[in-house]
Structures are given as structure tokens and as C-alpha cells.
Design a protein around this motif. Structure first.
Motif, mmCIF file in Angstrom:
data_model
loop_
_atom_site.group_PDB
_atom_site.id
_atom_site.type_symbol
_atom_site.label_atom_id
_atom_site.label_comp_id
_atom_site.label_asym_id
_atom_site.label_seq_id
_atom_site.Cartn_x
_atom_site.Cartn_y
_atom_site.Cartn_z
ATOM 1 N N VAL C 11 0.814 -1.218 0.000
ATOM 2 C CA VAL C 11 0.000 0.000 0.000
ATOM 3 C C VAL C 11 0.848 1.269 0.000
ATOM 4 N N ALA C 12 2.141 1.135 0.269
ATOM 5 C CA ALA C 12 2.972 2.334 0.329
ATOM 6 C C ALA C 12 4.438 1.964 0.277
ATOM 7 N N SER C 13 5.265 2.899 -0.196
ATOM 8 C CA SER C 13 6.706 2.776 -0.026
ATOM 9 C C SER C 13 7.254 4.161 0.272
ATOM 10 N N VAL C 14 8.318 4.176 1.054
ATOM 11 C CA VAL C 14 8.971 5.436 1.410
ATOM 12 C C VAL C 14 10.355 5.422 0.786
ATOM 13 N N HIS C 15 10.521 6.236 -0.243
ATOM 14 C CA HIS C 15 11.770 6.253 -0.991
ATOM 15 C C HIS C 15 12.541 7.532 -0.699
ATOM 16 N N GLU C 16 13.787 7.401 -0.316
ATOM 17 C CA GLU C 16 14.645 8.574 -0.129
ATOM 18 C C GLU C 16 15.388 8.812 -1.436
ATOM 19 N N ASN C 17 14.984 9.864 -2.154
ATOM 20 C CA ASN C 17 15.588 10.107 -3.461
ATOM 21 C C ASN C 17 16.866 10.927 -3.379
ATOM 22 N N ASN C 18 17.111 11.576 -2.263
ATOM 23 C CA ASN C 18 18.295 12.431 -2.152
ATOM 24 C C ASN C 18 18.675 12.562 -0.691
ATOM 25 N N MET C 19 19.586 11.722 -0.248
ATOM 26 C CA MET C 19 19.974 11.727 1.164
ATOM 27 C C MET C 19 20.642 13.053 1.536
ATOM 28 N N TYR C 20 21.112 13.786 0.521
ATOM 29 C CA TYR C 20 21.744 15.080 0.781
ATOM 30 C C TYR C 20 20.718 16.208 0.903
ATOM 31 N N GLY C 21 19.497 15.957 0.441
ATOM 32 C CA GLY C 21 18.451 16.969 0.539
ATOM 33 C C GLY C 21 17.803 16.929 1.914
ATOM 34 N N LYS C 22 17.504 18.060 2.458
ATOM 35 C CA LYS C 22 16.902 18.153 3.790
ATOM 36 C C LYS C 22 15.505 18.740 3.641
ATOM 37 N N CYS C 23 14.513 17.840 3.516
ATOM 38 C CA CYS C 23 13.146 18.275 3.230
ATOM 39 C C CYS C 23 13.081 19.052 1.919
ATOM 40 N N THR C 24 13.524 18.366 0.863
ATOM 41 C CA THR C 24 13.473 18.918 -0.487
ATOM 42 C C THR C 24 12.520 18.082 -1.349
ATOM 43 N N VAL C 25 12.418 18.447 -2.630
ATOM 44 C CA VAL C 25 11.508 17.764 -3.545
ATOM 45 C C VAL C 25 11.719 16.252 -3.485
ATOM 46 N N GLY C 26 10.644 15.513 -3.330
ATOM 47 C CA GLY C 26 10.728 14.062 -3.225
ATOM 48 C C GLY C 26 10.610 13.564 -1.793
ATOM 49 N N ASP C 27 10.646 14.456 -0.828
ATOM 50 C CA ASP C 27 10.427 14.064 0.574
ATOM 51 C C ASP C 27 8.937 14.150 0.890
ATOM 52 N N ARG C 28 8.146 13.371 0.171
ATOM 53 C CA ARG C 28 6.694 13.454 0.293
ATOM 54 C C ARG C 28 6.180 12.899 1.604
ATOM 55 N N TRP C 29 6.962 12.049 2.264
ATOM 56 C CA TRP C 29 6.524 11.465 3.535
ATOM 57 C C TRP C 29 7.019 12.291 4.721
ATOM 58 N N SER C 30 7.641 13.436 4.459
ATOM 59 C CA SER C 30 7.988 14.366 5.546
ATOM 60 C C SER C 30 7.615 15.759 5.024
ATOM 61 N N SER C 31 8.570 16.537 4.517
ATOM 62 C CA SER C 31 8.242 17.848 3.962
ATOM 63 C C SER C 31 9.068 18.089 2.715
ATOM 64 N N GLU C 32 8.437 18.649 1.704
ATOM 65 C CA GLU C 32 9.142 18.952 0.459
ATOM 66 C C GLU C 32 9.638 20.391 0.391
ATOM 67 N N GLN C 33 9.423 21.182 1.444
ATOM 68 C CA GLN C 33 9.849 22.579 1.342
ATOM 69 C C GLN C 33 10.526 23.063 2.607
ATOM 70 N N GLY C 34 11.565 22.343 2.999
ATOM 71 C CA GLY C 34 12.347 22.765 4.145
ATOM 72 C C GLY C 34 11.630 22.485 5.448
ATOM 73 N N ARG C 35 12.386 22.555 6.533
ATOM 74 C CA ARG C 35 11.759 22.366 7.839
ATOM 75 C C ARG C 35 11.157 23.708 8.239
ATOM 76 N N ASN C 36 10.037 23.650 8.931
ATOM 77 C CA ASN C 36 9.338 24.876 9.265
ATOM 78 C C ASN C 36 8.468 24.598 10.487
ATOM 79 N N ALA C 37 8.758 25.288 11.571
ATOM 80 C CA ALA C 37 7.978 25.081 12.797
ATOM 81 C C ALA C 37 6.500 25.386 12.570
ATOM 82 N N ASN C 38 6.188 26.180 11.545
ATOM 83 C CA ASN C 38 4.794 26.490 11.251
ATOM 84 C C ASN C 38 4.090 25.404 10.447
#
Lengths: 218, 218, 218
Positions: C11-38
Motif C-alpha cells: 500500500v505504500a513505499s517510502v523512498h529517499e531520493n536524495n539523502m543530501y536533501g533536507k526536506c526537499t523535492v521528493g520528501d513526500r513522507w515528511s516535507s518537500e519545502q524545508g523544515r518549518n515550525a509552522n
């Protein structure tokens, strides 16, 4: 259509949605997150089984369907040297048009860089990045970044200037007439239009049983 | 539903996934890669044939299906002047609710800016950007960026503050009560919720045979 | 397969497409636009009805189909405390392999951090971010960011270093052997490969009638 005794199937399109972006969102056939020497494959689109887009929107967005999987060819920074390790150059059987017409689609400064009438897969330039497809051409010198598209995620020359689905089509800018300039090849609005998709008209190409159709928007 | 003698079809939703992002990933109805005067159409979503999302997730993500193609209306920075070149304002036939209720969904400072009871397409503001849809309203002055949504890729006023799917809903911040503030219109958590989707409840709108349904989350 | 008397469904897979990216495009299971307390929920993927990807490309891209909706579990920064509020830890019934083998997939420095033989949902660390799934493990101390995946959009410790689909797998880098290092867990190329997908082989897990299958690429 009658090429090779049968029809063709659209399996992919490479759309440049932002000629000003250098490996930004929408550069699915190169890298969507900047150039990075640690990501030599970029998004890996040329070799993996990820699909996206729709046939209906193939000239407004990147497109890849499972039919493309038959073509898969490794595209990675540094795995070869120009021109020794360039991939296959497949002669085009033209239904409409011919090699001279293909040549005319490119600006004068580019014409000595290639032989028209081919589709070429996985070519390198002097700095070792791999480009994925040369639409209608076979490179004869080692600067194919100005007319071949797609690739990996690392393009060292004046990085990140050459990173993106349309590589370095805009090396000389967006509106000049005869240089390494994007306006010659896809966008008469100097990059301000709704993006561009290289599709060479009525050219059918066969490789491994699948075909790619590309046309130039004018 | 009985509006106009028949049912309605959801053809699109405009979801703001990050009110703090200014033309970042997820702003598919404006621009996903920052504001840029060289990209006056932004992503071009309002006029092209790209589709995305699913009906099931229409309040959690942007959505566009081929039914939307009947509505296509050009949305581009600088192609017109407020209010001379604003697009059509279609009167709403309410199944439930009425114009007064629509007015009450917006904060007091915004109410003199519009006439409720309409859906308006492609409106301009003083600085010439185009917004795409005004949900439930017809702008009467030239600052529709605080209550109309979607648009092109260039919003000059204090750029990039007004760039994004929900334009300048947050001009006065995220938690105040009566200003040009996002909390009045979609997000009681002051932008910290799971994003917001403007859907005006039980309002049916017909244009060119297709309809858009939007509701306000409360 | 015979786990629990029947088959399983991906039903799902969690793929890390860029271990060097920190909440960048492709981090759909966390955040795709940087970390943000808001944006404490990040993309909200763990709880909303957005779907993406295909089963065929599940090891090359993030994947989520409607079957996942049965599992939905809130994942949000700050809604709980380690270990008091950690979600359920479901014992694994192994078809192939066993708890010792699962333990061996992680580096020596990590082994005292967990009990193998479980899949655990929604765990917190010392700084209050929520991780979404611990694949094959039940955390016993409060640093699960080195072996649990997915989460919300805010990870305060040395932000943005821990933000991304694979959280802080690379805390000690990309190529070392025994630390909090990504190479131990998914990528023998030190993060330079085509991305990584955690799929523990032949482990079937049941929760609320749905199952997730993950495997480790080697």
C-alpha cells in the motif's frame, strides 16, 4: 504512419517548463534539486521505472509511460568519455521532412556540431556529464549540451548553468539569433512562453521496439 | 443537487499547502519556482492540458481533471488592466446559502472590496498580475489579491510576498482577526493547519458547460 | 505468501531520493519545502487522502495508494512525548528471516537503540518531532531518528539536518561503517546511488487490515 511498416507509440516527452531554472522543479529528466556531484544520476528517470504525465499533456509537461522501459539506457555523470562511449546513433527513416530540414531547425553556429538524420542516445561532453537524447542529430564534436537534452545531475562547466532538462540551450541567452541560444531551438518568445518541448515533426525512431516522437514547437 | 436543472461535476480544486511558501512546491495553480518576471504565465495550469490530483484528495491537494479544459481562460501577468479587462463575472444560483452568507465568510475589511454572489474569472490588480478565480465574489476595486486565488508567475508588489496559490491572503499575517489576514478566509489555526482549500459550500457555477465547486473549510 | 493465513498488499513505499536533501523535492513522507515550525505536519501524507506513485516503481519513488488510508495515524511535531506517547508496536510474524537477521541490518552503534521484530508507528524523539514508521524495530531509547522514517515538517536538533524522508540516517555521514551513518542501512554507495527504499525482506505486518511491505536494498 508507415515507418518501418507500422505505427508509432508516444512513450515519452521531455518538456522544459522553465528555461531560467537550473535543475529546478519540473526538470524530471535531469535533476529537480540543483546540480550535485553526489547525485550523478540526477532523478534517475532514464533508467528507473517511475512514470509521470499524460499523453494528452505531453507538450505541456514531462511525460513517461511504461512503454519507455524498453529503451532504458544508463545516463550518469562520468561513466564514459566523449565520443568513445557515446551510445547508439539510430538513423531516422523520414516519413515527412529530411535531414536538411532537421539541420535547418538549429542555428548556424550549431550546424557544424552534428550530422543530421539520427537520434543519438547517451552522449558525453568534454566535462564528462551525460546527456540522454539528441533529437534528430548525431554529435560530431564534444559540446552536445547545446542541442541534446536530458541527463544526470552534475554538469561541472560553470555550474549550475548547464543543469536542466534542456541542458545548455541558453548558453548565449534567450533572445539572440545565431549563438548557443534557446530561441533558435524552441522558444521564439525568448524563454517567456509556456515552456518548450522538443518534438521533431513526423520523425519516427525505433529502438528496442519502442519509439519516441518529438516535435519542435514553432 | 438541482442547480440549473442538473448535477455538477468537480473538475478542479485549488489547495494552498503552505501559506508561508511564496510560489514554492505545491503552488501548481500559480508558480512552483518563485516569482519570475520571465514566467508571466507561471505554471500555465489555467490554460494548458496538464492534469493532477484525485477527486478523493481534492481538499488535501491541488486537483485538475480533463473536465476543466472547457473552462480554460488565459491567466498571464500584464495582458490586461484592472477592471477594464477582467474576465466574466458569473452570477451564482444558490442551492443553499445566499450572497449575504458568502459575504460573511470574509473579514470586515475585505467586504467593501467585492460584490458577493458571483464567481469571477481572470481579474487584475493595480500592479497588473492576473488572479484566476474569485470564489463567490466580483471585485469592485483593484486589490483582489486578498480574496481571489491562483494566477501567473509574477506579482511585483513587495515580491515575492503575493506569489502563491492563495496570492496575498496573508498580507496582514496569519492570526489576526479583521485585516487582510488568512485566518478570516481559510485557516483558523493561523496557517499551521494541514493547508486550506477554498470551497464555497453548495454553490454551483456553470461556465462553458463545466463547473467548479469550492468550499471553505471551517 | 502465507502470513496470517493470507497474502499481503503493498500500500505504500517510502523512498529517499536524495539523502543530501533536507526536506526537499521528493520528501513526500515528511516535507518537500524545508523544515518549518509552522508546518508541524509537513506534507500531511501520513494522515490525508493524497495518493502518488505506482506499485511498479515503488522502489524508485514514493508510493501511496488508497489501501493505505486504513492505516492513517497522526504524525505531527509536538503532539506527544517519547516514549510515553509512541504509537503501537506490532510484532512481526516472519515468513522468512527472523529478529536476529533484522538486527543485523543495522550497524553496531544502533543495535542497543531498539528491540527487533516489530513495526512501530508514530514515535517521538527527545526534541518532540514525530517519526512515522520504524521498519523492523521498536525503539527502546529516544533517538529513533537514526533508524525510523517519515514524519512531520519540523525537526529542531541542528535544523535542518534531521529533516527528510529518512530523517537523520546520515547524522555521521554517508560512507563510514559503524556510526549513525546511512551506508549501514540503505546505500552502499554512500548516498550516491539512485536513492534508497527501506523494505525489510519478506516481513509482513498487519495493522487495521492493511499491510506495508518494505525491503532493504543491498
Amino acid at each position: 504512419m508507415t515507418t518501418a511498416g507500422g505505427g508509432w507509440t508516444l512513450v515519452a516527452s521531455v518538456h522544459e517548463n522553465n528555461m531560467y531554472g537550473k535543475c529546478t522543479v519540473g526538470d524530471r529528466w535531469s535533476s529537480e534539486q540543483g546540480r550535485n556531484a553526489n547525485r550523478p544520476d540526477g532523478e534517475g528517470t532514464w533508467a528507473n521505472r517511475v512514470t509521470f504525465g499524460t499523453a494528452e499533456a505531453a507538450t505541456s509537461d514531462d511525460y513517461k509511460n511504461p512503454g519507455y522501459f524498453d529503451i532504458k539506457f544508463p545516463v550518469r555523470f562520468g561513466i564514459g568519455t566523449c565520443k568513445i562511449d557515446n551510445g547508439p546513433a539510430i538513423p531516422i527513416v523520414y516519413d515527412t521532412g529530411n535531414a536538411d530540414y532537421t539541420r535547418s531547425l538549429y542555428g548556424p553556429i550549431l550546424r557544424p556540431h552534428f550530422e543530421p538524420g539520427f537520434i543519438t542516445f547517451r552522449v558525453f561532453n568534454n566535462e564528462k556529464p551525460a546527456m540522454a537524447i539528441c533529437s534528430g542529430t548525431k554529435p560530431t564534436v564534444c559540446d552536445p549540451e547545446h542541442f541534446c537534452i536530458g541527463g544526470g545531475g552534475h554538469f561541472p562547466q560553470e555550474a549550475p548553468r548547464q543543469c536542466g532538462d534542456f541542458t545548455s540551450f541558453d548558453w548565449d541567452g534567450y533572445v539572440s539569433a545565431e549563438g548557443y541560444d534557446v530561441s533558435d531551438r524552441c522558444d521564439p518568445q525568448g524563454g517567456r512562453g509556456p515552456g518548450c518541448t522538443v518534438r521533431v515533426p513526423i520523425i519516427s525512431r525505433r529502438l528496442c521496439g519502442a519509439e519516441i516522437k518529438e516535435e519542435k514547437q514553432r
